[in-house]
Design a protein around this motif. Sequence first.
Motif, mmCIF file in Angstrom:
data_model
loop_
_atom_site.group_PDB
_atom_site.id
_atom_site.type_symbol
_atom_site.label_atom_id
_atom_site.label_comp_id
_atom_site.label_asym_id
_atom_site.label_seq_id
_atom_site.Cartn_x
_atom_site.Cartn_y
_atom_site.Cartn_z
ATOM 1 N N GLU A 158 25.867 59.560 -5.285
ATOM 2 C CA GLU A 158 26.426 61.099 -5.504
ATOM 3 C C GLU A 158 26.992 61.197 -7.011
ATOM 4 O O GLU A 158 27.565 62.113 -7.045
ATOM 5 N N ASP A 159 27.026 60.365 -7.781
ATOM 6 C CA ASP A 159 27.288 60.554 -9.146
ATOM 7 C C ASP A 159 26.180 61.328 -9.886
ATOM 8 O O ASP A 159 26.206 61.764 -11.116
ATOM 9 N N THR A 160 24.949 61.537 -9.394
ATOM 10 C CA THR A 160 23.827 62.198 -10.016
ATOM 11 C C THR A 160 24.322 63.594 -10.025
ATOM 12 O O THR A 160 24.806 64.438 -9.359
ATOM 13 N N ALA A 161 24.179 63.902 -11.493
ATOM 14 C CA ALA A 161 24.574 65.348 -12.106
ATOM 15 C C ALA A 161 24.171 65.501 -13.400
ATOM 16 O O ALA A 161 23.695 64.497 -14.134
ATOM 17 N N VAL A 162 24.287 66.486 -14.002
ATOM 18 C CA VAL A 162 24.280 66.761 -15.550
ATOM 19 C C VAL A 162 25.583 66.393 -16.087
ATOM 20 O O VAL A 162 26.772 67.062 -15.312
ATOM 21 N N TYR A 163 25.947 65.793 -16.952
ATOM 22 C CA TYR A 163 27.177 65.397 -17.346
ATOM 23 C C TYR A 163 27.637 66.265 -18.763
ATOM 24 O O TYR A 163 26.610 65.988 -19.611
ATOM 25 N N TYR A 164 28.650 66.825 -18.898
ATOM 26 C CA TYR A 164 28.972 67.449 -20.156
ATOM 27 C C TYR A 164 30.314 67.034 -20.689
ATOM 28 O O TYR A 164 31.231 66.776 -20.063
ATOM 29 N N CYS A 165 30.243 67.037 -22.024
ATOM 30 C CA CYS A 165 31.653 66.733 -22.653
ATOM 31 C C CYS A 165 32.177 68.060 -23.257
ATOM 32 O O CYS A 165 31.393 69.074 -23.503
ATOM 33 N N ALA A 166 33.405 67.955 -23.244
ATOM 34 C CA ALA A 166 34.054 69.512 -23.681
ATOM 35 C C ALA A 166 35.192 68.943 -24.664
ATOM 36 O O ALA A 166 35.704 68.046 -24.562
ATOM 37 N N TRP A 199 31.555 73.127 -25.697
ATOM 38 C CA TRP A 199 30.726 72.424 -24.706
ATOM 39 C C TRP A 199 29.514 71.829 -25.157
ATOM 40 O O TRP A 199 28.799 72.663 -26.124
ATOM 41 N N GLY A 200 29.179 70.762 -24.941
ATOM 42 C CA GLY A 200 27.940 70.226 -25.250
ATOM 43 C C GLY A 200 26.768 70.647 -24.275
ATOM 44 O O GLY A 200 27.089 71.300 -23.368
ATOM 45 N N GLN A 201 25.567 70.330 -24.580
ATOM 46 C CA GLN A 201 24.228 70.692 -23.784
ATOM 47 C C GLN A 201 24.339 70.101 -22.540
ATOM 48 O O GLN A 201 23.430 70.679 -21.549
ATOM 49 N N GLY A 202 24.691 68.747 -22.425
ATOM 50 C CA GLY A 202 24.599 68.243 -20.924
ATOM 51 C C GLY A 202 23.834 67.107 -21.170
ATOM 52 O O GLY A 202 22.632 67.248 -22.003
ATOM 53 N N THR A 203 23.724 66.159 -20.367
ATOM 54 C CA THR A 203 22.834 65.084 -20.303
ATOM 55 C C THR A 203 22.773 64.551 -19.088
ATOM 56 O O THR A 203 23.674 64.389 -18.044
#
Length: 124
Positions: free
Chosen positions: A89-97, A114-118
Motif C-alpha cells: 500500500e506504499d506503492t505510489a509516485v512520491y513527490y518532494c515539495a 514541487w518535484g517531478q515525482g519518483t
Amino acid sequence: QVQLVESGGGLVQAGGSLRLSCAASGRTFSTYAMGWFRQAPGKEREFIAAISGSGDVTFYADSVKGRFTISRENVKNTVYLQMNSLKPEDTAVYYCAAKSGSWPERTTRYYGYWGQGTQVTVSS
C-alpha cells in the motif's frame, strides 16, 4: 525560485527499504520547510512527512510513523525520506515539495514548489 529533483525510487519487495532523495537548487535552502507527499493511481495526493528549515521539527502521517524518517542536509541542499518495512500500500509516485518559510505543514496548499515525482512500487 526553487527547483526540486527526486531520485531513489524503484521496485522493492514488501518488508524492504528505500531511501528517496530530493535535491534543491538555490542558496537559501534552509529557509524552506520541505515535505514529502505521495499519490497512488486514482487517489488524491497525500501527506507523508515534513521537516522544518533547520531540521529540528518533523511531522509524519500516521500511516508511515515509525517506518519512514525524513531528514535534510542543508549544506547539500538535499532532503531525504528513508522508508523501511515497506508495504504494498506504499506503492505510489512520491513527490518532494518546498514551502517558503521554515515551519513545516501537512497540506499541499502551503507548498509552492514541487518535484517531478519518483515511482515507488512495493511487491507483495
